[in-house]
Design a protein around this motif. Structure first.
Motif, mmCIF file in Angstrom:
data_model
loop_
_atom_site.group_PDB
_atom_site.id
_atom_site.type_symbol
_atom_site.label_atom_id
_atom_site.label_comp_id
_atom_site.label_asym_id
_atom_site.label_seq_id
_atom_site.Cartn_x
_atom_site.Cartn_y
_atom_site.Cartn_z
ATOM 1 N N VAL A 30 30.778 23.638 27.261
ATOM 2 C CA VAL A 30 30.508 24.181 28.594
ATOM 3 C C VAL A 30 31.766 23.974 29.418
ATOM 4 O O VAL A 30 32.304 22.871 29.470
ATOM 5 N N ILE A 31 32.260 25.054 30.003
ATOM 6 C CA ILE A 31 33.419 24.974 30.885
ATOM 7 C C ILE A 31 32.901 24.758 32.303
ATOM 8 O O ILE A 31 32.050 25.511 32.767
ATOM 9 N N GLU A 32 33.424 23.739 32.962
ATOM 10 C CA GLU A 32 33.080 23.525 34.368
ATOM 11 C C GLU A 32 34.286 23.921 35.198
ATOM 12 O O GLU A 32 35.365 23.341 35.043
ATOM 13 N N ALA A 33 34.108 24.942 36.014
ATOM 14 C CA ALA A 33 35.216 25.459 36.811
ATOM 15 C C ALA A 33 34.691 25.888 38.169
ATOM 16 O O ALA A 33 33.596 26.429 38.282
ATOM 17 N N SER A 34 35.503 25.665 39.196
ATOM 18 C CA SER A 34 35.086 26.029 40.549
ATOM 19 C C SER A 34 35.451 27.459 40.909
ATOM 20 O O SER A 34 34.922 28.015 41.854
ATOM 21 N N GLY A 35 36.329 28.097 40.146
ATOM 22 C CA GLY A 35 36.740 29.451 40.452
ATOM 23 C C GLY A 35 37.040 30.243 39.193
ATOM 24 O O GLY A 35 37.136 29.693 38.095
ATOM 25 N N VAL A 36 37.199 31.545 39.369
ATOM 26 C CA VAL A 36 37.437 32.433 38.231
ATOM 27 C C VAL A 36 38.766 32.117 37.562
ATOM 28 O O VAL A 36 38.865 32.101 36.336
ATOM 29 N N ARG A 37 39.802 31.841 38.343
ATOM 30 C CA ARG A 37 41.127 31.564 37.769
ATOM 31 C C ARG A 37 41.078 30.349 36.835
ATOM 32 O O ARG A 37 41.590 30.393 35.723
ATOM 33 N N SER A 38 40.434 29.277 37.276
ATOM 34 C CA SER A 38 40.317 28.075 36.451
ATOM 35 C C SER A 38 39.502 28.358 35.191
ATOM 36 O O SER A 38 39.854 27.919 34.096
ATOM 37 N N LEU A 39 38.416 29.122 35.343
ATOM 38 C CA LEU A 39 37.591 29.489 34.187
ATOM 39 C C LEU A 39 38.411 30.268 33.164
ATOM 40 O O LEU A 39 38.379 29.979 31.961
ATOM 41 N N VAL A 40 39.165 31.251 33.608
ATOM 42 C CA VAL A 40 39.966 32.084 32.700
ATOM 43 C C VAL A 40 41.043 31.251 32.016
ATOM 44 O O VAL A 40 41.285 31.415 30.813
ATOM 45 N N GLU A 41 41.672 30.339 32.727
ATOM 46 C CA GLU A 41 42.692 29.481 32.114
ATOM 47 C C GLU A 41 42.094 28.615 31.013
ATOM 48 O O GLU A 41 42.682 28.477 29.936
ATOM 49 N N ILE A 78 36.264 39.357 32.918
ATOM 50 C CA ILE A 78 36.653 40.290 31.855
ATOM 51 C C ILE A 78 38.037 40.875 32.139
ATOM 52 O O ILE A 78 38.912 40.881 31.265
ATOM 53 N N GLU A 79 38.248 41.341 33.344
ATOM 54 C CA GLU A 79 39.547 41.932 33.708
ATOM 55 C C GLU A 79 40.681 40.925 33.556
ATOM 56 O O GLU A 79 41.738 41.245 33.003
ATOM 57 N N MET A 80 40.453 39.691 34.019
ATOM 58 C CA MET A 80 41.513 38.683 33.951
ATOM 59 C C MET A 80 41.778 38.258 32.512
ATOM 60 O O MET A 80 42.933 38.058 32.130
ATOM 61 N N LEU A 81 40.732 38.130 31.695
ATOM 62 C CA LEU A 81 40.938 37.768 30.289
ATOM 63 C C LEU A 81 41.697 38.863 29.545
ATOM 64 O O LEU A 81 42.559 38.580 28.720
ATOM 65 N N ARG A 82 41.382 40.110 29.837
ATOM 66 C CA ARG A 82 42.086 41.217 29.179
ATOM 67 C C ARG A 82 43.582 41.170 29.474
ATOM 68 O O ARG A 82 44.399 41.424 28.602
ATOM 69 N N SER A 83 43.935 40.832 30.699
ATOM 70 C CA SER A 83 45.360 40.838 31.059
ATOM 71 C C SER A 83 46.072 39.553 30.657
ATOM 72 O O SER A 83 47.270 39.574 30.405
ATOM 73 N N ARG A 84 45.355 38.433 30.552
ATOM 74 C CA ARG A 84 46.023 37.152 30.281
ATOM 75 C C ARG A 84 45.897 36.640 28.860
ATOM 76 O O ARG A 84 46.781 35.939 28.384
ATOM 77 N N ALA A 85 44.809 36.946 28.180
ATOM 78 C CA ALA A 85 44.577 36.323 26.872
ATOM 79 C C ALA A 85 45.084 37.166 25.707
ATOM 80 O O ALA A 85 45.267 36.651 24.608
ATOM 81 N N GLY A 86 45.313 38.459 25.919
ATOM 82 C CA GLY A 86 45.841 39.301 24.847
ATOM 83 C C GLY A 86 44.848 39.559 23.730
ATOM 84 O O GLY A 86 45.257 39.740 22.580
ATOM 85 N N VAL A 87 43.560 39.554 24.024
ATOM 86 C CA VAL A 87 42.536 39.859 23.026
ATOM 87 C C VAL A 87 41.596 40.922 23.594
ATOM 88 O O VAL A 87 41.569 41.177 24.792
ATOM 89 N N GLU A 88 40.838 41.544 22.696
ATOM 90 C CA GLU A 88 39.821 42.502 23.119
ATOM 91 C C GLU A 88 38.702 41.735 23.826
ATOM 92 O O GLU A 88 38.311 40.650 23.374
ATOM 93 N N VAL A 89 38.191 42.281 24.902
ATOM 94 C CA VAL A 89 37.092 41.645 25.631
ATOM 95 C C VAL A 89 36.003 42.683 25.846
ATOM 96 O O VAL A 89 36.258 43.753 26.411
ATOM 97 N N ASP A 90 34.817 42.401 25.325
ATOM 98 C CA ASP A 90 33.683 43.311 25.450
ATOM 99 C C ASP A 90 32.639 42.742 26.409
ATOM 100 O O ASP A 90 32.241 41.589 26.273
ATOM 101 N N PRO A 91 32.167 43.555 27.352
ATOM 102 C CA PRO A 91 31.040 43.123 28.183
ATOM 103 C C PRO A 91 29.752 43.242 27.374
ATOM 104 O O PRO A 91 29.650 44.062 26.463
ATOM 105 N N TRP A 92 28.765 42.390 27.695
ATOM 106 C CA TRP A 92 27.493 42.414 26.982
ATOM 107 C C TRP A 92 26.355 42.248 27.985
ATOM 108 O O TRP A 92 26.361 41.294 28.755
#
Length: 149
Positions: A30-41, A78-92
């Motif tokens: 479980v990732i505990e993060a206060s914001g989207v940026r921290s979660l994506v990192e 999803i948008e941030m992971l696509r631009s930062r992680a370099g992998v395919e990201v699918d919404p579900w």
């Protein structure tokens, strides 16, 4: 090819990981993060650590199919992971996944306190297993997104 799934919450995000063959989903953390940026990192670090090639992100649509506040947060992830992680990201589409996870844990006689600790991870497992099952059922094993981004 490992696949990672995220069940994005307000502060806690459940994470599940597939086996290398893409057959089964297991709860990872479980990732505990206060914001989207921290979660994506933190998610990007898990992607590198486990050599993930694809990510599935649960999008909690309302019962009428509209997007509420939490769905918009998932789409931002999803948008941030696509631009930062370099992998395919699918919404579900993850409608009712948390309810399904809670019922499963109640049937397993898991205490209320313990359910609260593991429900996010269990929800991520359910999202990923549904994605894996649907992918295997697709002609040629091609991934089929659960909803249009």
């Amino acid at each position: 090819m490992r696949i990672l799934a995220l069940d994005v919450g307000d502060r806690r995000t459940g994470v599940a990981l597939s086996d290398p063959l893409g057959l089964t989903a297991q709860g990872l953390c479980v990732i505990e993060a206060s914001g989207v940026r921290s979660l994506v990192e933190q998610a990007a670090a898990l992607i590198r650590e486990h050599e993930v090639s694809r990510v599935v992100v649960g999008v909690p649509l309302n019962m009428d199919g509209s997007a509420g506040e939490r769905a918009l947060k998932s789409r931002k992830v999803i948008e941030m992971l696509r631009s930062r992680a370099g992998v395919e990201v699918d919404p579900w589409d993850e409608r009712l996944t948390t309810l399904q996870a809670e019922r499963t844990l109640i049937e397993a006689d898991v205490s209320r306190r313990r359910r609260k600790e593991v429900i996010d991870k269990m929800s991520a497992v359910l999202i990923l297993q549904a994605y894996l099952d649907r992918t295997r059922a697709a002609p040629g094993g091609a991934p089929r997104p659960g909803l249009n981004p």
